[in-house]
Design an enzyme around this catalytic site. Sequence first.
Site, PDB file in Angstrom:
ATOM      1  N   ASN A 140     -17.400  -3.979  16.474  1.00  0.00           N
ATOM      2  CA  ASN A 140     -16.082  -4.567  16.746  1.00  0.00           C
ATOM      3  C   ASN A 140     -14.951  -3.831  16.056  1.00  0.00           C
ATOM      4  O   ASN A 140     -13.799  -3.916  16.486  1.00  0.00           O
ATOM      5  CB  ASN A 140     -16.070  -6.048  16.352  1.00  0.00           C
ATOM      6  CG  ASN A 140     -16.614  -6.296  14.961  1.00  0.00           C
ATOM      7  OD1 ASN A 140     -17.774  -6.011  14.696  1.00  0.00           O
ATOM      8  ND2 ASN A 140     -15.785  -6.808  14.072  1.00  0.00           N
ATOM      9  N   GLN A 143     -20.244 -13.532  16.684  1.00  0.00           N
ATOM     10  CA  GLN A 143     -19.275 -12.583  16.143  1.00  0.00           C
ATOM     11  C   GLN A 143     -19.414 -12.385  14.633  1.00  0.00           C
ATOM     12  O   GLN A 143     -19.567 -13.325  13.870  1.00  0.00           O
ATOM     13  CB  GLN A 143     -17.860 -13.037  16.520  1.00  0.00           C
ATOM     14  CG  GLN A 143     -17.624 -12.946  18.019  1.00  0.00           C
ATOM     15  CD  GLN A 143     -16.208 -13.313  18.448  1.00  0.00           C
ATOM     16  OE1 GLN A 143     -16.027 -14.186  19.284  1.00  0.00           O
ATOM     17  NE2 GLN A 143     -15.211 -12.651  17.899  1.00  0.00           N
ATOM     18  N   HIS A 151     -20.155  -7.330  16.984  1.00  0.00           N
ATOM     19  CA  HIS A 151     -20.179  -8.562  17.762  1.00  0.00           C
ATOM     20  C   HIS A 151     -21.275  -8.471  18.821  1.00  0.00           C
ATOM     21  O   HIS A 151     -21.469  -7.416  19.438  1.00  0.00           O
ATOM     22  CB  HIS A 151     -18.835  -8.774  18.488  1.00  0.00           C
ATOM     23  CG  HIS A 151     -17.702  -9.118  17.575  1.00  0.00           C
ATOM     24  ND1 HIS A 151     -17.860  -9.441  16.233  1.00  0.00           N
ATOM     25  CD2 HIS A 151     -16.361  -9.205  17.813  1.00  0.00           C
ATOM     26  CE1 HIS A 151     -16.681  -9.713  15.705  1.00  0.00           C
ATOM     27  NE2 HIS A 151     -15.756  -9.565  16.631  1.00  0.00           N
ATOM     28  N   SER A 205       0.805  -1.229   0.000  1.00  0.00           N
ATOM     29  CA  SER A 205       0.000   0.000   0.000  1.00  0.00           C
ATOM     30  C   SER A 205       0.841   1.283   0.000  1.00  0.00           C
ATOM     31  O   SER A 205       0.304   2.378  -0.244  1.00  0.00           O
ATOM     32  CB  SER A 205      -0.926   0.027   1.218  1.00  0.00           C
ATOM     33  OG  SER A 205      -1.805  -1.057   1.200  1.00  0.00           O
ATOM     34  N   CYS A 242     -11.245  -7.548  20.187  1.00  0.00           N
ATOM     35  CA  CYS A 242     -12.577  -6.939  20.089  1.00  0.00           C
ATOM     36  C   CYS A 242     -13.608  -7.605  20.995  1.00  0.00           C
ATOM     37  O   CYS A 242     -14.419  -6.919  21.627  1.00  0.00           O
ATOM     38  CB  CYS A 242     -13.063  -6.959  18.649  1.00  0.00           C
ATOM     39  SG  CYS A 242     -12.792  -8.524  17.799  1.00  0.00           S
TER      40      CYS A 242
END
Lengths: 338, 338
Positions: free
Chosen positions: B314, B155, B241, B40, B128
């Site tokens: 999350n 989740q 979640h 990136s 999370c």
Amino acid sequence: MFDTIAVVGATGAVGRLIRTLLAERELPFGRIKFLASERSAGSTIEFRGETHVVELLCPDAFDGINLAIGSTPDPVAKEFVPWAVDRGCVVIDESGYWRMDPTVPLVVPEVNPEAARNHRGIIASPNCSTTQMVVAMKPLHDAGRIRRVVVSTYQATSGAGVVGQADLENGTHMACHGKDYEYQAFAHPIAFNLIPQIGSPKHAGYTSEEMKMVLETQKIFGDDSIRVCPTCVRVPVSNCHSESILVETEKKITLDQARELFASAPGIKLVDDLPNGKYPMPRDCSGEDATFVGRVREDLSCDNGIAFWCVSDNLRKGAATNAVQIAELLATQGASVS
Amino acid sequence: MFDTIAVVGATGAVGRLIRTLLAERELPFGRIKFLASERSAGSTIEFRGETHVVELLCPDAFDGINLAIGSTPDPVAKEFVPWAVDRGCVVIDESGYWRMDPTVPLVVPEVNPEAARNHRGIIASPNCSTTQMVVAMKPLHDAGRIRRVVVSTYQATSGAGVVGQADLENGTHMACHGKDYEYQAFAHPIAFNLIPQIGSPKHAGYTSEEMKMVLETQKIFGDDSIRVCPTCVRVPVSNCHSESILVETEKKITLDQARELFASAPGIKLVDDLPNGKYPMPRDCSGEDATFVGRVREDLSCDNGIAFWCVSDNLRKGAATNAVQIAELLATQGASVS
């Protein structure tokens, strides 16, 4: 051997499965009759190569019937069951209406077959979320006496009938295209969502579905001292209920013992191989009659606990299969069949 | 006031949210730099109306940086964090790599802000599924001292990154057309299914995700005697979640007390009106920074238990929001900022 049996609510989702099971399995009976409400009466059904006309559910329809298996809404069961019983017909009822009546046995053949002997014409089959849980609890209870259960459910849309399944399919289709959909069976969208409410508010913040898991479990085991804390949640899965269950026993059960108990218990299939990614999942259990158990572990939060994951086809073992098994049990016991 | 800050892993799903939060919120800083891996680096990012070129993540990139917020895979965090710390940069790390290091504080600002004071250059942000649970536990723990937690998770696929979310979308689309789909992020189909495994086998039949919920919870509360039994399950929900949580406290907390505690706790939004069908659901909580709590009940299975349902985004409170809150905490505390 039953002379004549009837399927009540024969055209519903569970009624259809009861017909399939009766056609496939070994229950001995002479003739069979299919009953339904006005909406479906007059339609035809194929059964073992013969065409049957669905008859209207009314008091006289039970004349000459020895055994009826009913899968109807509660108000219908409230009405039709006495019609049948008054005519000497034994009724195996799938509805919720008769389950907690103290004169009605609530039976899961793997768990409390003996209760079926003492019926007075009505035998009730439990709620789907209860049935698979008590099947899984049974071997642990026999070995270590279960004192407490904490259960969180992941319940499929088929639990809300064909309309629930259609809602998931149509709602998902529309959501994929960024469109709204008006749900028929659910108060909130179920596509890509979770609804932490099944049934109506009942007791101390618990829903009717949750209280069924408490009271029916106690009744089936004949032990009001088993304490159950349930949380029932609807998930975007079409068929098969899943449950995350933690049981605490009076007598310690080790992991190896628990696995052996599950592996040898009737009605249970143990699928438990985490390192190889094997455990029960709803997509693999649909169409099966067993109660599947996996992810078996010793509880990290108390010394006498066993945690596991339990999946079963809620239309089969949770309803149709259990009812037909009760009928097979009656045929074997020869109990009260006139 | 930080002179120069950096976002590491700036182009990932959480990195993007960290940028959004930094642009919107009040963290005082002079300049900002965006770092990413080779794939990136060189791309451009808009931030508060200016175009920034994403720079390559390498040791020298941390020269002159006071604070870095990192959201990268564990192996990347293992490598880059020492580069930063050696150059006097404080790192808030989202990865799992440093969390259980005894020299690294694991911080949720609503729960243990004081732990952030004692860092040696690294502060970790929890997993999370842990973060939302400890936020919800905090007021109950303060009031009654939590001894035990039983938690079952529901989740979302975003926990497996953008690839996980794409899997759910593409897999569902193909399933709706009766076609197979090759999943990238999941070992089993997730469309209309549940996968009772998140992470790899870790300890006594529990997965790595489940053990994070045990060990991180104990570390955050600084209390190894809190016992946690987790079951982590992936559900076909895109983001947020959900958790079914039962806590047992040393001192009895009544339902009314629990509701009051949740309602007044920082970071928690209580949505709890079952009779009117109001409770947290993932579709309503996506894009929110709070931890949502509903379905609060006294436990039916023990005398000192509170059961509740907890939902949180999350990617936000479970990751980006918590990291930015830690940065804001450091700015307030003025702790060890060179």
